[in-house]
Design a protein around this motif. Structure first.
Motif, PDB file in Angstrom:
ATOM      1  N   UNK A 106      39.958   3.695  29.471  1.00 12.69           N
ATOM      2  CA  UNK A 106      39.361   2.353  29.517  1.00 12.69           C
ATOM      3  C   UNK A 106      40.313   1.384  30.207  1.00 12.69           C
ATOM      4  N   UNK A 107      41.586   1.442  29.864  1.00  9.23           N
ATOM      5  CA  UNK A 107      42.581   0.566  30.505  1.00  9.23           C
ATOM      6  C   UNK A 107      42.629   0.802  32.005  1.00  9.23           C
ATOM      7  N   UNK A 108      42.565   2.053  32.399  1.00  9.63           N
ATOM      8  CA  UNK A 108      42.586   2.393  33.818  1.00  9.63           C
ATOM      9  C   UNK A 108      41.383   1.802  34.540  1.00  9.63           C
ATOM     10  N   UNK A 109      40.226   1.905  33.932  1.00  3.61           N
ATOM     11  CA  UNK A 109      39.019   1.363  34.558  1.00  3.61           C
ATOM     12  C   UNK A 109      39.060  -0.159  34.606  1.00  3.61           C
ATOM     13  N   UNK A 110      39.641  -0.791  33.598  1.00  3.46           N
ATOM     14  CA  UNK A 110      39.732  -2.253  33.575  1.00  3.46           C
ATOM     15  C   UNK A 110      40.738  -2.788  34.586  1.00  3.46           C
ATOM     16  N   UNK A 111      41.849  -2.081  34.755  1.00  7.22           N
ATOM     17  CA  UNK A 111      42.926  -2.622  35.583  1.00  7.22           C
ATOM     18  C   UNK A 111      42.914  -2.149  37.022  1.00  7.22           C
ATOM     19  N   UNK A 112      42.140  -1.142  37.338  1.00  6.31           N
ATOM     20  CA  UNK A 112      42.158  -0.588  38.685  1.00  6.31           C
ATOM     21  C   UNK A 112      40.813  -0.684  39.388  1.00  6.31           C
ATOM     22  N   UNK A 113      40.154  -1.814  39.245  1.00  3.67           N
ATOM     23  CA  UNK A 113      38.890  -1.979  39.957  1.00  3.67           C
ATOM     24  C   UNK A 113      39.190  -2.199  41.434  1.00  3.67           C
ATOM     25  N   UNK A 114      38.293  -1.762  42.264  1.00  2.00           N
ATOM     26  CA  UNK A 114      38.477  -1.952  43.699  1.00  2.00           C
ATOM     27  C   UNK A 114      37.988  -3.334  44.096  1.00  2.00           C
ATOM     28  N   UNK A 115      38.380  -3.779  45.248  1.00  3.60           N
ATOM     29  CA  UNK A 115      37.955  -5.085  45.746  1.00  3.60           C
ATOM     30  C   UNK A 115      36.436  -5.158  45.820  1.00  3.60           C
ATOM     31  N   UNK A 116      35.814  -4.060  46.224  1.00  3.92           N
ATOM     32  CA  UNK A 116      34.350  -4.045  46.361  1.00  3.92           C
ATOM     33  C   UNK A 116      33.644  -4.160  45.027  1.00  3.92           C
ATOM     34  N   UNK A 117      34.237  -3.650  43.949  1.00 10.82           N
ATOM     35  CA  UNK A 117      33.547  -3.668  42.657  1.00 10.82           C
ATOM     36  C   UNK A 117      33.849  -4.909  41.826  1.00 10.82           C
TER      37      UNK A 117
END
Length: 141
Positions: A106-117
């Motif tokens: 969850x932390x990875x998905x929260x902190x590593x969003x791409x510019x497009x998303x």
């Protein structure tokens, strides 16, 4: 399931192509964890593995250096591909019961969003503050 139900045929094909391009044969790994992914990328559209350290069913072999990092990457790629075509919402409840690996995902998905998303992904994370155990994974998250 909602994306597969509501998306147009063109959107489904675009996302299936983006996922296959980003994940390749590793989409089988995600489909094992997220069976509804089979509605977006049917098993018949997945290629077979090349044999370079992989099993024929797309699983990463024991030689993989970091399976957890691989899963984090795969989930981020899935999130990026879906959010290019639709807004994505995650509703996560009872996080006080989550194991450490799930919290890191969850932390990875929260902190590593791409510019497009950015601006296209919404997370709602809930927990019961009266059910957090001292020394538990969530207590230090």
């Amino acid at each position: 399931d909602m994306f597969a139900r509501d998306a147009t045929r063109d959107q489904m094909e675009d996302v299936a192509g983006a996922l296959h391009g980003a994940l390749g044969d590793r989409s089988t790994l995600l489909a094992g964890m997220l069976p509804s992914l089979n509605k977006i990328i049917p098993p018949t559209q997945r290629g077979s593995s090349s044999g370079s350290g992989d099993h024929d069913d797309g699983r990463i072999s024991d030689e993989c250096i970091d399976l957890e990092a691989s899963m984090q990457f795969l989930f981020r790629m899935l999130l990026g591909a879906l959010s290019e075509h639709r807004r994505v919402s995650f509703f996560l409840d009872d996080l006080q019961f989550a194991d450490p690996a799930s919290l890191r995902l969850i932390s990875s998905m929260l902190s590593n969003t791409t510019e497009r998303s950015r601006g296209r992904v919404f997370f709602a994370c809930c927990y019961r503050d009266d059910d957090i155990h001292e020394g538990g994974a969530f207590a230090t998250w």
